[in-house]
Design a protein around this motif. Structure first.
Motif, PDB file in Angstrom:
ATOM      1  N   GLN A 195      -5.754 -20.215  28.270  1.00 37.94           N
ATOM      2  CA  GLN A 195      -5.284 -18.943  28.852  1.00 37.94           C
ATOM      3  C   GLN A 195      -4.331 -18.251  27.887  1.00 37.94           C
ATOM      4  O   GLN A 195      -4.455 -17.074  27.589  1.00 37.94           O
ATOM      5  CB  GLN A 195      -4.497 -19.211  30.159  1.00 37.94           C
ATOM      6  CG  GLN A 195      -5.300 -19.352  31.426  1.00 37.94           C
ATOM      7  CD  GLN A 195      -6.360 -18.295  31.564  1.00 37.94           C
ATOM      8  OE1 GLN A 195      -7.506 -18.555  31.213  1.00 37.94           O
ATOM      9  NE2 GLN A 195      -5.981 -17.120  32.044  1.00 37.94           N
ATOM     10  N   ARG A 228      -6.051 -16.956  24.775  1.00 37.88           N
ATOM     11  CA  ARG A 228      -6.846 -15.736  24.975  1.00 37.88           C
ATOM     12  C   ARG A 228      -5.955 -14.501  25.031  1.00 37.88           C
ATOM     13  O   ARG A 228      -6.287 -13.475  24.465  1.00 37.88           O
ATOM     14  CB  ARG A 228      -7.675 -15.847  26.256  1.00 37.88           C
ATOM     15  CG  ARG A 228      -8.835 -16.792  26.006  1.00 37.88           C
ATOM     16  CD  ARG A 228      -9.829 -16.783  27.098  1.00 37.88           C
ATOM     17  NE  ARG A 228     -10.786 -17.847  26.874  1.00 37.88           N
ATOM     18  CZ  ARG A 228     -11.820 -18.063  27.645  1.00 37.88           C
ATOM     19  NH1 ARG A 228     -12.032 -17.312  28.696  1.00 37.88           N
ATOM     20  NH2 ARG A 228     -12.649 -19.043  27.364  1.00 37.88           N
ATOM     21  N   GLN A 229      -4.838 -14.644  25.688  1.00 34.94           N
ATOM     22  CA  GLN A 229      -3.889 -13.516  25.724  1.00 34.94           C
ATOM     23  C   GLN A 229      -3.446 -13.145  24.317  1.00 34.94           C
ATOM     24  O   GLN A 229      -3.473 -11.987  23.906  1.00 34.94           O
ATOM     25  CB  GLN A 229      -2.635 -13.925  26.510  1.00 34.94           C
ATOM     26  CG  GLN A 229      -2.724 -13.562  27.964  1.00 34.94           C
ATOM     27  CD  GLN A 229      -1.483 -14.046  28.709  1.00 34.94           C
ATOM     28  OE1 GLN A 229      -0.553 -14.559  28.109  1.00 34.94           O
ATOM     29  NE2 GLN A 229      -1.512 -13.868  30.010  1.00 34.94           N
ATOM     30  N   ARG A 249      -9.323  -8.368  30.001  1.00 28.55           N
ATOM     31  CA  ARG A 249     -10.096  -9.314  30.811  1.00 28.55           C
ATOM     32  C   ARG A 249     -11.566  -9.338  30.409  1.00 28.55           C
ATOM     33  O   ARG A 249     -12.229 -10.339  30.554  1.00 28.55           O
ATOM     34  CB  ARG A 249      -9.941  -8.968  32.295  1.00 28.55           C
ATOM     35  CG  ARG A 249      -8.850  -9.807  32.940  1.00 28.55           C
ATOM     36  CD  ARG A 249      -8.701  -9.535  34.406  1.00 28.55           C
ATOM     37  NE  ARG A 249      -7.467  -8.818  34.657  1.00 28.55           N
ATOM     38  CZ  ARG A 249      -7.370  -7.673  35.283  1.00 28.55           C
ATOM     39  NH1 ARG A 249      -8.448  -7.107  35.788  1.00 28.55           N
ATOM     40  NH2 ARG A 249      -6.211  -7.085  35.445  1.00 28.55           N
ATOM     41  N   ASP A 275      -7.286 -26.030  29.767  1.00 25.40           N
ATOM     42  CA  ASP A 275      -7.121 -24.828  30.606  1.00 25.40           C
ATOM     43  C   ASP A 275      -5.927 -23.935  30.295  1.00 25.40           C
ATOM     44  O   ASP A 275      -6.062 -22.769  29.962  1.00 25.40           O
ATOM     45  CB  ASP A 275      -7.018 -25.256  32.083  1.00 25.40           C
ATOM     46  CG  ASP A 275      -8.368 -25.084  32.722  1.00 25.40           C
ATOM     47  OD1 ASP A 275      -9.305 -24.729  31.964  1.00 25.40           O
ATOM     48  OD2 ASP A 275      -8.473 -25.307  33.945  1.00 25.40           O
ATOM     49  N   GLU A 276      -4.729 -24.550  30.439  1.00 23.97           N
ATOM     50  CA  GLU A 276      -3.510 -23.736  30.367  1.00 23.97           C
ATOM     51  C   GLU A 276      -3.332 -23.121  28.977  1.00 23.97           C
ATOM     52  O   GLU A 276      -3.030 -21.931  28.836  1.00 23.97           O
ATOM     53  CB  GLU A 276      -2.319 -24.642  30.676  1.00 23.97           C
ATOM     54  CG  GLU A 276      -1.074 -23.887  31.069  1.00 23.97           C
ATOM     55  CD  GLU A 276       0.158 -24.769  30.931  1.00 23.97           C
ATOM     56  OE1 GLU A 276       1.223 -24.215  30.735  1.00 23.97           O
ATOM     57  OE2 GLU A 276       0.002 -26.013  30.994  1.00 23.97           O
TER      58      GLU A 276
END
Ligand code: ADP
Length: 506
Positions: free
Chosen positions: A38, A41-42, A107, A34-35
């Motif tokens: 994130q 993706r950024q 997004r 998960d972390e």
């Protein structure tokens, strides 16, 4: 889909080493946990958005320049083809291109790029459907160009790109079934090429994303490591600071100890010097009267002495004896004080009577030196009775009065007392030589007279005031002085009133 995680280093057959953690990702979606996902993706958006814009811009040019082919090869349907190109596909691509400059684009950029690519692919499929045979058979490579875009250029993630790729191929397949204008063999061949291109594209897309992730992961590890190094550095610096601090403290402590040692050494030297001076003074104080006694005893045995001479010699012998006795008494007193043998034996003493006795006793001595002696009892009741040790009290007063006479050559001596709340304050005042301020503290120390060169003119052991101070304190009081050089001195001492009996109504 079964989520399978792989360790990239194991997969690549490398030894990752014990200290370096492996990269865990899902082999189908290529997603991290998960972390980390994130963060990836950024990072992926930031590093891809420029290429996406260039690619879309190029895509618009390509898609529109192929209109030339429409005019040349398929003039019959060029209008419809133009509509698909310029009213559907290009506006969509342009819209995504422009939206890429808006704020929240990160997004949904993958979805937007997916839609744009799929529509571009569908556009090609529709073009093949509506074209006559030439276009129907040969426009399908346009879809391959779209696949190329989709997997290689616009940074669509593997999952989205595969979905777009297969949707385009399914659309082509469906178009050949629903609109059977294309020869079946040609359709099969085209499909074969399309599917192959898609599979190769998937492979390429997978590899591209995989390495993009690997690169990100390495940078991530590097950052973490450098954070650790920074943290370790900070800890190290803190330790160095602490060490420096404790070293400084240590140095300060040592300096302090050194200073204390030097002070102690100085004190020891000083006390040694004072003791030597004291011994020298004592021997002087014993020898001088002793010489007097021996010398004049010898002279006394001379046969032809007049009665007058005899009397004078005997007087000198007497005086010398007294002086020696004084010195010996002082020595005995100080050693008794030192060994704490002096215990005050309290008795009732009539202070006024004692004062009158002192006055009578010292008046002669004062007169001999042309000094006036005053007894000041105006502030006292007629009868003042004090619980004290008479011999210590007498010793204190005698010592102060003796000194006053001794160190005064003209003027007067005054002594008296005044009654305070809970003590009597006695004083002995003179108009003598005075005591310099820097000596006033040391005057109660024993051996002091011995240390003062210029007072050698006055005989004395230098023990008197230290004995006096010890006695005053034994009786529960304190002693101090006020003095001005060449004007005189006043010695004060207190005696507690606790056991005082104030008759006469005070
Ligand atoms: P000493 O036996 O030498 O008189 P003391 O202890 O009585 O010794 O006095 C110490 C020193 O204090 C003396 O040597 C003298 O210098 C000084 N001193 C004491 N009383 C007086 C005073 N009334 N006036 C001036 N100096 C004094």
């Amino acid at each position: 889909m079964v989520k399978k995680n792989v360790n990239i280093d194991k997969q690549l057959g490398r030894d990752s080493g014990n200290s370096r953690p492996g990269m865990d990702l899902n082999i189908f979606t290529l997603a991290f946990g998960d972390e980390l996902e994130q963060k990836f993706r950024q990072d992926y958006f930031q590093s891809s958005v420029r290429l996406l814009r260039y690619s879309f811009f190029l895509g618009i040019i390509y898609y529109s320049s192929f209109a030339f082919l429409d005019v040349v090869a398929l003039p019959e349907v060029k209008r419809e083809l133009f509509i698909i190109r310029f009213y559907v596909v290009i506006p969509v691509i342009l819209a995504v291109f422009l939206l890429s400059f808006t704020k929240g684009f990160h997004r949904w950029w993958q979805f937007a790029a997916f839609i744009a690519t799929t529509i571009a692919g569908f556009g090609i499929v529709v073009m093949t459907v509506i074209s006559p045979e030439l276009g129907r058979h040969h426009y399908y490579p346009g879809a391959m160009l779209v696949l190329f875009y989709c997997y290689m250029l616009i940074k669509l993630r593997f999952v989205w790109a595969s979905l777009a790729g297969w949707l385009i191929i399914i659309a082509y397949l469906v178009s050949t079934i629903l609109f059977p204008g294309v020869d079946l063999d040609v359709a099969r061949i085209n499909l074969f090429f399309l599917v192959s291109a898609n599979i190769l594209g998937m492979f390429g897309g997978y590899a591209l994303e995989f390495y993009a992730r690997k690169d990100f992961f390495n940078r991530y590890l590097l950052k973490k490591e450098s954070e650790k190094v920074e943290e370790a550095n900070e800890k190290l610096e803190e330790k160095v600071r602490e060490k420096t601090r404790s070293l400084k403290e240590d140095i300060q402590r040592r300096k302090l100890i050194e200073k204390e040692l030097i002070d102690a050494k100085n004190r020891a030297e000083e006390s040694d010097r004072l003791k030597s001076a004291f011994l020298a003074n004592m021997s002087h104080e014993i020898r001088t009267p002793m010489n007097g006694i021996l010398g004049f005893t010898g002279l006394l045995s001379e046969p032809d002495l007049t009665g007058e001479q005899q009397k004078k010699y005997v007087e000198i012998i007497q005086k010398s004896g007294d002086r020696m006795l004084n010195t010996v008494n002082d020595l005995i007193d100080i050693s008794r004080i030192e060994t704490e043998q002096v215990q005050p034996a309290m008795k009732t003493v009539d202070v006024i009577r004692e004062f009158q006795n002192f006055f009578a006793f010292f008046q002669k001595e004062a007169k001999d030196k042309d000094l006036q002696l005053f007894l000041d009892s105006k502030d006292l009741p007629e009868k003042l009775v004090l619980q004290t040790d008479p011999s210590l009290f007498e010793s204190i007063m005698t010592n102060l009065l003796k000194n006053a006479i001794k160190y005064t050559s003209k003027g007067f001596i005054r002594f008296g007392a005044k009654l305070n709340e809970n003590h009597v304050e006695f004083y002995v005042s003179d108009t003598g030589i005075g005591i310099p301020e820097e000596r006033q503290d040391a005057i109660f120390d024993r051996f002091v007279q011995a240390d003062i060169q210029d007072t050698k003119a006055f005989e004395g052991s230098g023990l008197g005031l230290s004995i006096t101070k010890a006695y005053v304190e034994l009786l529960g009081g304190s002693i101090w002085l006020r003095s001005e050089i060449n004007s005189g001195s006043t010695f004060y001492f207190t005696h507690p009133l606790l056991a005082i009996d104030k008759k006469n109504g005070h």
